[in-house]
Write a protein that holds these residues in place. Structure first.
Motif, short mmCIF file in Angstrom:
data_model
loop_
_atom_site.label_atom_id
_atom_site.label_comp_id
_atom_site.label_asym_id
_atom_site.label_seq_id
_atom_site.Cartn_x
_atom_site.Cartn_y
_atom_site.Cartn_z
N GLU A 1 32.75 56.50 59.09
CA GLU A 1 31.95 56.50 57.87
C GLU A 1 31.62 55.05 57.52
O GLU A 1 32.52 54.25 57.25
CB GLU A 1 32.70 57.16 56.72
N LEU A 2 30.34 54.71 57.55
CA LEU A 2 29.91 53.37 57.17
C LEU A 2 29.68 53.33 55.67
O LEU A 2 28.88 54.11 55.13
CB LEU A 2 28.64 52.98 57.91
N VAL A 3 30.37 52.44 54.98
CA VAL A 3 30.35 52.40 53.52
C VAL A 3 29.63 51.14 53.06
O VAL A 3 30.16 50.03 53.20
CB VAL A 3 31.78 52.42 52.95
N PRO A 4 28.41 51.26 52.51
CA PRO A 4 27.72 50.07 51.99
C PRO A 4 28.43 49.57 50.73
O PRO A 4 28.73 50.35 49.82
CB PRO A 4 26.31 50.58 51.69
N LEU A 5 28.69 48.28 50.71
CA LEU A 5 29.44 47.70 49.60
C LEU A 5 28.49 47.20 48.52
O LEU A 5 27.54 46.46 48.80
CB LEU A 5 30.31 46.55 50.09
N ALA A 6 28.76 47.61 47.28
CA ALA A 6 27.93 47.17 46.16
C ALA A 6 28.21 45.72 45.80
O ALA A 6 27.33 45.01 45.31
CB ALA A 6 28.17 48.07 44.95
N GLN A 7 29.41 45.27 46.05
CA GLN A 7 29.80 43.89 45.76
C GLN A 7 30.33 43.23 47.03
O GLN A 7 30.96 43.88 47.87
CB GLN A 7 30.88 43.85 44.66
N ASP A 8 30.10 41.95 47.15
CA ASP A 8 30.53 41.19 48.32
C ASP A 8 31.99 40.79 48.17
O ASP A 8 32.33 40.00 47.28
CB ASP A 8 29.65 39.94 48.44
N PRO A 9 32.90 41.31 49.03
CA PRO A 9 34.32 40.95 48.91
C PRO A 9 34.57 39.45 49.05
O PRO A 9 35.55 38.92 48.49
CB PRO A 9 34.98 41.72 50.06
N PHE A 10 33.70 38.76 49.79
CA PHE A 10 33.91 37.33 49.99
C PHE A 10 33.73 36.54 48.71
O PHE A 10 34.19 35.40 48.60
CB PHE A 10 32.97 36.82 51.09
N ALA A 11 33.05 37.13 47.72
CA ALA A 11 32.88 36.45 46.44
C ALA A 11 34.21 36.26 45.73
O ALA A 11 34.36 35.35 44.90
CB ALA A 11 31.92 37.24 45.56
N THR A 12 35.20 37.10 46.06
CA THR A 12 36.51 36.99 45.41
C THR A 12 37.57 36.38 46.32
O THR A 12 38.49 35.73 45.83
CB THR A 12 36.98 38.37 44.92
N VAL A 13 37.46 36.56 47.64
CA VAL A 13 38.52 36.07 48.53
C VAL A 13 38.26 34.65 49.04
O VAL A 13 39.20 33.97 49.45
CB VAL A 13 38.73 37.02 49.73
N TRP A 14 37.02 34.21 49.02
CA TRP A 14 36.67 32.88 49.52
C TRP A 14 36.61 31.93 48.31
O TRP A 14 35.57 31.73 47.70
CB TRP A 14 35.34 32.95 50.25
N HIS A 15 37.73 31.31 48.01
CA HIS A 15 37.86 30.56 46.75
C HIS A 15 37.11 29.23 46.76
O HIS A 15 36.63 28.79 45.71
CB HIS A 15 39.33 30.33 46.44
N ASP A 16 37.02 28.58 47.90
CA ASP A 16 36.35 27.27 47.96
C ASP A 16 35.00 27.38 48.66
O ASP A 16 34.56 26.46 49.34
CB ASP A 16 37.23 26.24 48.66
N ARG A 17 34.36 28.50 48.46
CA ARG A 17 33.08 28.75 49.12
C ARG A 17 32.01 27.76 48.65
O ARG A 17 31.83 27.54 47.45
CB ARG A 17 32.62 30.17 48.81
N PRO A 18 31.27 27.15 49.60
CA PRO A 18 30.19 26.23 49.20
C PRO A 18 29.10 26.96 48.41
O PRO A 18 28.92 28.17 48.55
CB PRO A 18 29.64 25.73 50.55
N ALA A 19 28.40 26.21 47.58
CA ALA A 19 27.32 26.79 46.78
C ALA A 19 26.16 27.19 47.68
O ALA A 19 25.97 26.64 48.77
CB ALA A 19 26.86 25.79 45.73
N ALA A 20 25.37 28.16 47.22
CA ALA A 20 24.16 28.55 47.94
C ALA A 20 23.18 27.38 47.96
O ALA A 20 23.08 26.64 46.98
CB ALA A 20 23.53 29.77 47.28
N PRO A 21 22.46 27.19 49.04
CA PRO A 21 21.56 26.04 49.13
C PRO A 21 20.33 26.17 48.23
O PRO A 21 19.84 27.28 48.00
CB PRO A 21 21.15 26.03 50.61
#
Length: 588
Positions: free
Chosen positions: A124-144
Motif C-alpha cells: 500500500e503506497l501512502v501519500p504523505l500530507a506532511q514531509d517527515p523531514f521537516a521534523t527530523v532534519w533539524h539543521d536543514r538548509p533553507a530553500a534557495p
C-alpha cells in the motif's frame, strides 16, 4: 542540533505515523539531477552524494539503489553495515517492497510513471500530507531564493510571446485546457529567463500553468523575480509556489490538464482527478521543441565552445609543463590543484558565468568512478604511470559546454594503451557516422561500443546526452544509450559522444565531444563537433587505426588549431601546434 542518527529519527517518525517504511528519492519536486542542499534528503539520510538514487527505509532494513555510474562511489560514501546496496535498474526498488506493507512517500517527489510502477509491487503506497523531514532534519538548509534574470532575445533567438503561442497551439491539438509545466528548464526556455537556485544549473525552481489561450500563471517565490523587467512580469500572473496544488484543485472541475507522466509530481494528478478534472497524459511538448535549437542558439553554442576550447588549451599546455616538473621535484600535481587551475583559465573567458557541473578531475584509480569528484580526503596525485581524466564544462552567456579528455604523461603499459585505443576507435566510429534523419539514439549506441565489445569489455553508462542552451548539462529528451529512447534525432539537436572504459581500482578512460546534428546527404544527418580540444594521441596503438580514422583526427586537429590559435595565450600556442600535428608526427 541532531541528537540521533538520521535513519533512527526517520524510523521513529514513520512508526508514529503507522507506516512500515518510506521511499526516499534523490529527486526533488522538479526531478532535478542536481538538487539544492535543502532538497538533498538522500545525501543527508545516507551519505551518498551522487545524482541518481533512491532509498527504501524499513523498520528492520535500509536499502539504497544507485545506477552503474555510482556502484563504486556508493560503497565509499555509505555505511555498508547499515545500508544494503542494489543496482537501480538491474535490481530495482519494486522488487524489495514487502507485500501488504504500508509504505509512505512524498507525492511531490514522485512522478506518475514511478508511482504506477511501484503500485504493481503489492504494497500500500501512502501519500504523505506532511514531509517527515521537516521534523527530523533539524539543521536543514533553507530553500534557495536565487535571483532570476532575463535571457535577452539576442541570445534566445525567439521571444517568450512567440514560444507561448507555439505551445498553446500544441495544447489545442491535444485537446487540453491547461499544461502544467514542472521542469524548470522548460520554464526557463518558455519565459526566456535563467535562474540561480542550484549551482551550475541556471534554472528557476518554480512551476507554471499555461492555459489554452496562452496565459501564464507562474508559481514562484517573488523574491527571486525582483530584477526582472516589468514588461515580462506584467505579461503573466505571479503566485506563491505552495499554491500550485490548491490551484490545480481549483481549476480541475470539468477541465483537462496535461501532465507529463515522467516528470510532473503525482500530487498534481491527485489534485486534478479528486476535484472533477481529467488528466491528459503526454510529454511536455516544450521538451522536444526546445531540443531543436534555432540559428541564434546554435551560433551561441559554437562561440561558447571556442571560448571553452581556448580555456582548455591554456589548461592542457600548463599541465604539460607542470606535471613533469612537479613529478621530477617529488611534489606531484594533485587533482584539486589541476581542477582549480582549470577553473581559473575558464574565468579568463569574457562570457564565462560558472561551471556547467562539478568538475571530474580524476587521477589513476579515482578515474574508474565515472562521476567521481575529488575532495581533500581522496585528492590523488597525477603521475606518469597512469591516466588523468578530466570531464568538465562551462556555463557561458550564450551556451553550455561539456567535454572529457583522458591524458597521459609518460609511457603506459600495453593494456592501458589497448584500452585507450579501443575507446578512441569507438568515439571515432560514432562521430564519423552518417545516419538516417529521424534515427533514435539507441540505434546508434553500438557504434561506440563495438571495439570494446571485441575485447570483451563495455561501459555501464550512456554514450551521449542532450545539452541545454545555457541550461542543464543533461537535457531531455535525447540520449544515446542501450536503453530505448523514442525521440528521433534531427538537424539542430545538440548531444554528446562519450564512450569510456573503467577498470575498478586501477584507471578510467573517457573521450567526449559535444556535437551538433547537421544535415548531410538528402534524408541523412551527421555529427559536427562543437568541442574544440586536442585529443591526446600519445598512448594510441597507431597500427590499430584505419586510414579514415587517422584522416578524421588530422582534419579535426587542423580545425582546432585554426580556430583556437588566435584565442589562446601566446605561451600555450606551441603546445597547441604540437598537440594538433598530423597523427603520424604525434605518435612517431
Amino acid at each position: 542540533m541532531q541528537t540521533s542518527s538520521p535513519l533512527s529519527s526517520l524510523r521513529s517518525t514513520l512508526s508514529a505515523l503507522g507506516l512500515d517504511g518510506m521511499i526516499v528519492p534523490r529527486a526533488d519536486a522538479w526531478q532535478s539531477e542536481y538538487a539544492s542542499p535543502h532538497d538533498d534528503k538522500l545525501a543527508w539520510l545516507t551519505g551518498f552524494t551522487g545524482s541518481a538514487g533512491v532509498a527504501l527505509v524499513l523498520q528492520d532494513r535500509a536499502l539504497i539503489f544507485v545506477d552503474g555510474r555510482y556502484q563504486v562511489q556508493v560503497r565509499q560514501e555509505v555505511d555498508t553495515q547499515t545500508w544494503d546496496i542494489h543496482h537501480l535498474h538491474n535490481d530495482p526498488l519494486e522488487n524489495h517492497l514487502p507485500a501488504s506493507s504500508r509504505i509512505g512517500f512524498d507525492p511531490m517527489l514522485m512522478a506518475n510513471s514511478q508511482f504506477e510502477a511501484l503500485k504493481m509491487a503489492g504494497c500500500e503506497l501512502v501519500p504523505l500530507a506532511q514531509d517527515p523531514f521537516a521534523t527530523v532534519w533539524h539543521d536543514r538548509p533553507a530553500a534557495p531564493i536565487g535571483a532570476i534574470r532575463e535571457m535577452p532575445l539576442s541570445i534566445a533567438g525567439e521571444s517568450s510571446e512567440e514560444k507561448r503561442a507555439r505551445i498553446a497551439a500544441k495544447l489545442d491539438a491535444l485537446d487540453a485546457d491547461y499544461l502544467a509545466i514542472t521542469q524548470p528548464d522548460n520554464i526557463a526556455w518558455l519565459l526566456n529567463v535563467r535562474g540561480s537556485d542550484i549551482a551550475t544549473s541556471p534554472v528557476p525552481l518554480s512551476f507554471v500553468l499555461l492555459s489554452l489561450n496562452g496565459d501564464v500563471e507562474w508559481f514562484v517565490d517573488e523574491r527571486k523575480t525582483a530584477t526582472l523587467p516589468q514588461a515580462l512580469l506584467s505579461s503573466l500572473t505571479l503566485s506563491p509556489m505552495e499554491q500550485l496544488v490548491p490551484r490545480c484543485q481549483q481549476i480541475a472541475s470539468g477541465k483537462r490538464v496535461q501532465l507529463d507522466a515522467d516528470s510532473a509530481p503525482v500530487a498534481l494528478r491527485f489534485a486534478v482527478e479528486q476535484h472533477g478534472g481529467e488528466v491528459k497524459w503526454a510529454a511536455d511538448p516544450i521538451t522536444f521543441i526546445k531540443a531543436t535549437k534555432n540559428q541564434v542558439e546554435l551560433e551561441g553554442y559554437r562561440d561558447s565552445h571556442h571560448q571553452d576550447g581556448a580555456a582548455w588549451v591554456n589548461f592542457l599546455a600548463w599541465l604539460a609543463h607542470e606535471v613533469p616538473v612537479r613529478i621530477a621535484a617529488g611534489n606531484p600535481l594533485t587533482e584539486l590543484e589541476a581542477q582549480a587551475k582549470q577553473l581559473a583559465f575558464r574565468e579568463q573567458q569574457e562570457n564565462f558565468i560558472e561551471q556547467s557541473f562539478g568538475t571530474i578531475s580524476a587521477a589513476s584509480a579515482n578515474a574508474a568512478m565515472c562521476h567521481y569528484h575529488s575532495s581533500e580526503s581522496t585528492n590523488a596525485a597525477i603521475t606518469a604511470d597512469s591516466f588523468y581524466l578530466n570531464d568538465s564544462g562551462g556555463q557561458y552567456h550564450n551556451g553550455t559546454t561539456d567535454a572529457t579528455r583522458t591524458l597521459a604523461y609518460g609511457p603506459l603499459d600495453p593494456q592501458r594503451k589497448l584500452h585507450y585505443t579501443a575507446v578512441l576507435k569507438g568515439f571515432l566510429s560514432l562521430i564519423t557516422l552518417t545516419f538516417p534523419s529521424g534515427s533514435f539514439g539507441h540505434q546508434l549506441d553500438a557504434f561506440a561500443r563495438r571495439h570494446l565489445w571485441e575485447l570483451g569489455l563495455d561501459f555501464d553508462h550512456g554514450t551521449g546526452h542532450g545539452v541545454g542552451h545555457q541550461l542543464l548539462i543533461h537535457e531531455a529528451p535525447h540520449r544515446i544509450a542501450k536503453k530505448v529512447n523514442p525521440w528521433p534525432l534531427a538537424a539542430g539537436n545538440i548531444i554528446t559522444i562519450e564512450p569510456g572504459y573503467y577498470r575498478e581500482g586501477e584507471y578510467g578512460i573517457r573521450i567526449e565531444n559535444q556535437v551538433e546534428v547537421v544535415d548531410a546527404l538528402p534524408g541523412f544527418c551527421r555529427f559536427a563537433s562543437l568541442t574544440m580540444i586536442p585529443i591526446d594521441l600519445s598512448q594510441v596503438e597507431l597500427n590499430l587505426l584505419t586510414d579514415q580514422e587517422k584522416q578524421w583526427l588530422d582534419d579535426y586537429h587542423q580545425q582546432v588549431r585554426e580556430t583556437l590559435s588566435p584565442r589562446v595565450d601566446s605561451d600555450a600556442r606551441p603546445w597547441l601546434f604540437a598537440a594538433t600535428a598530423p597523427v603520424r608526427v604525434q605518435v612517431s
